[in-house]
Design an enzyme around this catalytic site. Structure first.
Site: not given
Ligand SMILES: CC(=O)[C@@H](O)[C@H](O)COP(=O)(O)O
Ligand SMILES: NCC(=O)COP(=O)(O)O
Length: 241
Positions: A43, A74, A195
């Site tokens: 992301h 993402e 998440h």
């Molecule tokens: C969209 C989501 O919930 C996660 O994929 C996001 O990538 C978390 O981002 P951080 O790792 O910056 O917290």
């Molecule tokens: N889309 C959720 C993700 O890629 C990872 O979320 P997290 O496990 O870091 O909270």
């Protein structure tokens, strides 16, 4: 069976904290795929605090050696992000309505409000053969519109689920997530989730069989501090069969 896509944001964060390429994110991606993970998620945020746009290119190159494994990128569909996604052409792009200054993702799309902006973006990504996922709160009513704007899948934002896990009232929250997932399936959307999922809570969410893919990064990385990376990835795979 639910696919595991391991989010390597926190590997990128650790790497960036010392200004050297250690840990190497692509090496961790290769190690993770060799352990049997279905895919890799990153992301890249506008400040590139953890995953970078270059990581997107580098992981895509790695995946050429792993037929069947997927790259999920993402992010918020601002211009630079979209340019990178259209260059990299990942298997999947998960659009997330994040403000650049957010600490982390904390809400799903308001499609009724944002549909005019989303439609052309979704169309452009799909024209390149990229599967499009919309990051959504678990609202059954919003799934029709998610389909209507052109999404292939939704990703259920699971922080509320994770926070409620094991506490009073959890069953009602779980029912809401399962109802939202079923509502998505009923209109022809596949369902991802992510998440704050972790080794304790992931199986209950996925057991009914509605979730096609989970993307997990933060908790997995923290759990690896205790258990070791290889053991944690294998533990998630064992829970997702
Ligand atoms: C969209 C989501 O919930 C996660 O994929 C996001 O990538 C978390 O981002 P951080 O790792 O910056 O917290
Ligand atoms: N889309 C959720 C993700 O890629 C990872 O979320 P997290 O496990 O870091 O909270």
């Amino acid at each position: 069976m639910t696919h595991l896509s391991v989010n390597l944001n926190k590997i990128g964060l650790l790497r960036n904290s010392r200004g050297r390429d250690y840990p190497n994110l692509v090496d961790m991606a290769e190690r993770t795929l060799k352990l049997g993970a279905f895919g890799i998620t990153i992301h890249p945020r506008p400040d590139q605090r953890h995953a970078t746009y270059q990581d997107a290119h580098d992981v895509k190159e790695l995946l050429k050696r792993f037929p069947g494994a997927e790259l999920n990128i993402e992010g918020f569909p601002e211009a630079q992000f979209l340019d990178v996604v259209l260059e990299v052409e990942p298997d999947q792009c998960t659009l997330v309505p994040d403000d650049p200054n957010q600490l982390t993702s904390d809400h799903g799309w308001n499609i009724a409000r944002d549909q005019d902006a989303l439609r052309p973006v979704i169309a452009k990504l799909k024209a390149k053969g990229i599967r499009v996922v919309l990051f959504m709160d678990p609202d059954p009513e919003s799934m029709v519109l998610a389909k209507e704007v052109g999404a292939d899948r939704v990703e259920l934002y699971t922080e509320e689920y994770a926070n409620a896990f094991g506490k009073t009232g959890f069953e009602d929250i779980l029912d809401n997530y399962q109802n939202a997932a079923q509502a998505a399936l009923d209109v022809g959307l596949a369902v991802n989730a992510g998440h704050d999922l972790d080794l304790n809570n992931v199986q209950t969410l996925c057991a009914p069989g509605r979730i096609m893919e989970v993307s997990i990064g933060h908790a997995l990385t923290v759990e690896a501090l205790d258990l070791g990376w290889d053991n944690v990835v294998k533990a998630y795979l064992a829970k997702l069969v």
